[in-house]
Scaffold this motif. Sequence first.
Motif, PDB file in Angstrom:
ATOM      1  N   TYR A  19      -3.943   2.718   3.417  1.00 23.56           N
ATOM      2  CA  TYR A  19      -5.363   2.927   3.130  1.00 23.56           C
ATOM      3  C   TYR A  19      -5.524   3.339   1.671  1.00 23.56           C
ATOM      4  N   ARG A  20      -4.602   4.156   1.214  1.00 25.55           N
ATOM      5  CA  ARG A  20      -4.637   4.583  -0.193  1.00 25.55           C
ATOM      6  C   ARG A  20      -4.276   3.424  -1.117  1.00 25.55           C
ATOM      7  N   ALA A  21      -3.432   2.511  -0.650  1.00 34.91           N
ATOM      8  CA  ALA A  21      -3.126   1.307  -1.430  1.00 34.91           C
ATOM      9  C   ALA A  21      -4.376   0.448  -1.580  1.00 34.91           C
ATOM     10  N   ALA A  22      -5.146   0.323  -0.501  1.00 30.91           N
ATOM     11  CA  ALA A  22      -6.398  -0.440  -0.566  1.00 30.91           C
ATOM     12  C   ALA A  22      -7.369   0.240  -1.534  1.00 30.91           C
ATOM     13  N   ASP A  23      -7.405   1.556  -1.494  1.00 34.02           N
ATOM     14  CA  ASP A  23      -8.248   2.306  -2.414  1.00 34.02           C
ATOM     15  C   ASP A  23      -7.777   2.087  -3.854  1.00 34.02           C
ATOM     16  N   GLY A  26      -8.896  -1.182  -5.116  1.00 38.01           N
ATOM     17  CA  GLY A  26     -10.305  -1.139  -5.495  1.00 38.01           C
ATOM     18  C   GLY A  26     -10.529  -0.468  -6.838  1.00 38.01           C
ATOM     19  N   THR A  27      -9.894   0.679  -7.049  1.00 37.14           N
ATOM     20  CA  THR A  27     -10.082   1.384  -8.314  1.00 37.14           C
ATOM     21  C   THR A  27      -9.431   0.635  -9.467  1.00 37.14           C
ATOM     22  N   GLY A  28      -8.395  -0.156  -9.167  1.00 39.78           N
ATOM     23  CA  GLY A  28      -7.740  -0.966 -10.188  1.00 39.78           C
ATOM     24  C   GLY A  28      -8.409  -2.315 -10.380  1.00 39.78           C
ATOM     25  N   ARG A  29      -9.525  -2.519  -9.678  1.00 36.16           N
ATOM     26  CA  ARG A  29     -10.295  -3.763  -9.740  1.00 36.16           C
ATOM     27  C   ARG A  29      -9.477  -4.994  -9.348  1.00 36.16           C
ATOM     28  N   GLU A  30      -8.530  -4.778  -8.435  1.00 34.15           N
ATOM     29  CA  GLU A  30      -7.787  -5.895  -7.848  1.00 34.15           C
ATOM     30  C   GLU A  30      -8.692  -6.558  -6.838  1.00 34.15           C
ATOM     31  N   LYS A  31      -8.815  -7.841  -6.922  1.00 37.40           N
ATOM     32  CA  LYS A  31      -9.705  -8.543  -6.002  1.00 37.40           C
ATOM     33  C   LYS A  31      -8.921  -9.053  -4.795  1.00 37.40           C
ATOM     34  N   TYR A  32      -9.542  -8.892  -3.633  1.00 41.76           N
ATOM     35  CA  TYR A  32      -9.035  -9.524  -2.425  1.00 41.76           C
ATOM     36  C   TYR A  32     -10.242  -9.978  -1.623  1.00 41.76           C
ATOM     37  N   PRO A  33     -10.065 -10.942  -0.742  1.00 44.06           N
ATOM     38  CA  PRO A  33     -11.210 -11.509  -0.019  1.00 44.06           C
ATOM     39  C   PRO A  33     -11.972 -10.449   0.779  1.00 44.06           C
ATOM     40  N   PRO A  34     -13.290 -10.591   0.833  1.00 48.35           N
ATOM     41  CA  PRO A  34     -14.105  -9.625   1.571  1.00 48.35           C
ATOM     42  C   PRO A  34     -14.077  -9.858   3.081  1.00 48.35           C
ATOM     43  N   ASN A  35     -13.200 -10.724   3.546  1.00 47.82           N
ATOM     44  CA  ASN A  35     -13.124 -11.073   4.970  1.00 47.82           C
ATOM     45  C   ASN A  35     -12.509  -9.967   5.817  1.00 47.82           C
ATOM     46  N   ILE A  36     -11.893  -8.994   5.190  1.00 48.11           N
ATOM     47  CA  ILE A  36     -11.185  -7.960   5.963  1.00 48.11           C
ATOM     48  C   ILE A  36     -12.038  -6.702   6.067  1.00 48.11           C
ATOM     49  N   ARG A  37     -12.035  -6.124   7.251  1.00 48.81           N
ATOM     50  CA  ARG A  37     -12.715  -4.850   7.506  1.00 48.81           C
ATOM     51  C   ARG A  37     -11.623  -3.836   7.811  1.00 48.81           C
ATOM     52  N   LEU A  38     -11.488  -2.841   6.961  1.00 52.82           N
ATOM     53  CA  LEU A  38     -10.409  -1.864   7.111  1.00 52.82           C
ATOM     54  C   LEU A  38     -10.840  -0.695   7.992  1.00 52.82           C
ATOM     55  N   ILE A  39      -9.939  -0.341   8.874  1.00 56.01           N
ATOM     56  CA  ILE A  39     -10.135   0.818   9.750  1.00 56.01           C
ATOM     57  C   ILE A  39      -8.978   1.772   9.472  1.00 56.01           C
ATOM     58  N   ARG A  40      -9.323   2.973   9.028  1.00 55.80           N
ATOM     59  CA  ARG A  40      -8.292   3.957   8.686  1.00 55.80           C
ATOM     60  C   ARG A  40      -7.851   4.712   9.930  1.00 55.80           C
ATOM     61  N   MET A  41      -6.540   4.803  10.088  1.00 52.57           N
ATOM     62  CA  MET A  41      -5.934   5.578  11.173  1.00 52.57           C
ATOM     63  C   MET A  41      -4.993   6.594  10.528  1.00 52.57           C
ATOM     64  N   MET A  42      -4.671   7.628  11.216  1.00 51.32           N
ATOM     65  CA  MET A  42      -3.754   8.611  10.632  1.00 51.32           C
ATOM     66  C   MET A  42      -2.362   8.028  10.418  1.00 51.32           C
ATOM     67  N   CYS A  43      -1.970   7.114  11.300  1.00 53.99           N
ATOM     68  CA  CYS A  43      -0.627   6.544  11.204  1.00 53.99           C
ATOM     69  C   CYS A  43      -0.606   5.210  11.930  1.00 53.99           C
ATOM     70  N   SER A  44       0.166   4.258  11.417  1.00 59.94           N
ATOM     71  CA  SER A  44       0.291   2.960  12.091  1.00 59.94           C
ATOM     72  C   SER A  44       0.908   3.120  13.479  1.00 59.94           C
ATOM     73  N   ILE A  65      -2.037  -5.184  10.436  1.00 58.29           N
ATOM     74  CA  ILE A  65      -1.617  -3.801  10.672  1.00 58.29           C
ATOM     75  C   ILE A  65      -0.802  -3.390   9.455  1.00 58.29           C
ATOM     76  N   THR A  66      -1.175  -2.283   8.829  1.00 56.13           N
ATOM     77  CA  THR A  66      -0.456  -1.862   7.635  1.00 56.13           C
ATOM     78  C   THR A  66      -0.035  -0.403   7.775  1.00 56.13           C
ATOM     79  N   GLY A  67       1.107  -0.093   7.196  1.00 60.90           N
ATOM     80  CA  GLY A  67       1.604   1.268   7.275  1.00 60.90           C
ATOM     81  C   GLY A  67       2.610   1.559   6.183  1.00 60.90           C
ATOM     82  N   CYS A  68       3.147   2.768   6.238  1.00 61.61           N
ATOM     83  CA  CYS A  68       4.159   3.205   5.278  1.00 61.61           C
ATOM     84  C   CYS A  68       5.436   2.390   5.467  1.00 61.61           C
ATOM     85  N   HIS A  69       6.205   2.291   4.402  1.00 66.70           N
ATOM     86  CA  HIS A  69       7.492   1.600   4.504  1.00 66.70           C
ATOM     87  C   HIS A  69       8.394   2.333   5.497  1.00 66.70           C
ATOM     88  N   PRO A  70       9.223   1.595   6.238  1.00 70.95           N
ATOM     89  CA  PRO A  70      10.160   2.252   7.152  1.00 70.95           C
ATOM     90  C   PRO A  70      11.007   3.290   6.401  1.00 70.95           C
TER      91      PRO A  70
END
Length: 153
Positions: A19-23, A26-44, A65-70
């Motif tokens: 979630y912080r990577a997505a943030d 955004g702050t780095g003005r990296e563009k990605y398609p607006p097709n994704i709706r992100l839902i933040r969870m405490m942990c994958s 599904i995205t999460g921290c590296h193993p």
Amino acid sequence: MTNNFEPLIIGFTCNWCSYRAADMAGTGREKYPPNIRLIRMMCSGRLDPMFVMKALSDGADGVMITGCHPGECHYLEQNYKALRRTILLKRTLGQMGVDPERVKLVWASAAEGVYLAKEIGIFVEEIREKGPLDWPSRKNPAISIVEKEEVSV
């Protein structure tokens, strides 16, 4: 497939990393398609596979599904749990006649905003090529039966 198709992707993200990577993207003005709706969870590792099934049955064409590296999970080994669940979920979807590649698992740390944006773009294109999810009766079949019975009574 129609060229007008725009897939809807639901993204379940780990609060601490992806979630912080997505943030960061955004702050780095990296563009990605607006097709994704992100839902933040405490942990994958907290992602119930039923959330993925619900997202797909309610209209999503794909789920990321995205999460921290193993080995870097804030909750010790929960991302390994997410990996095991995702493997089983993809098997189950395949047995139901749904392409298991409509679910993707991505590891992204908080500093990998550029990487996550790239992965989102790739996944959106993959789903766009597959076309809309043709899951029989996107509505809950039990509700549909009840509605039909009420009409005929």
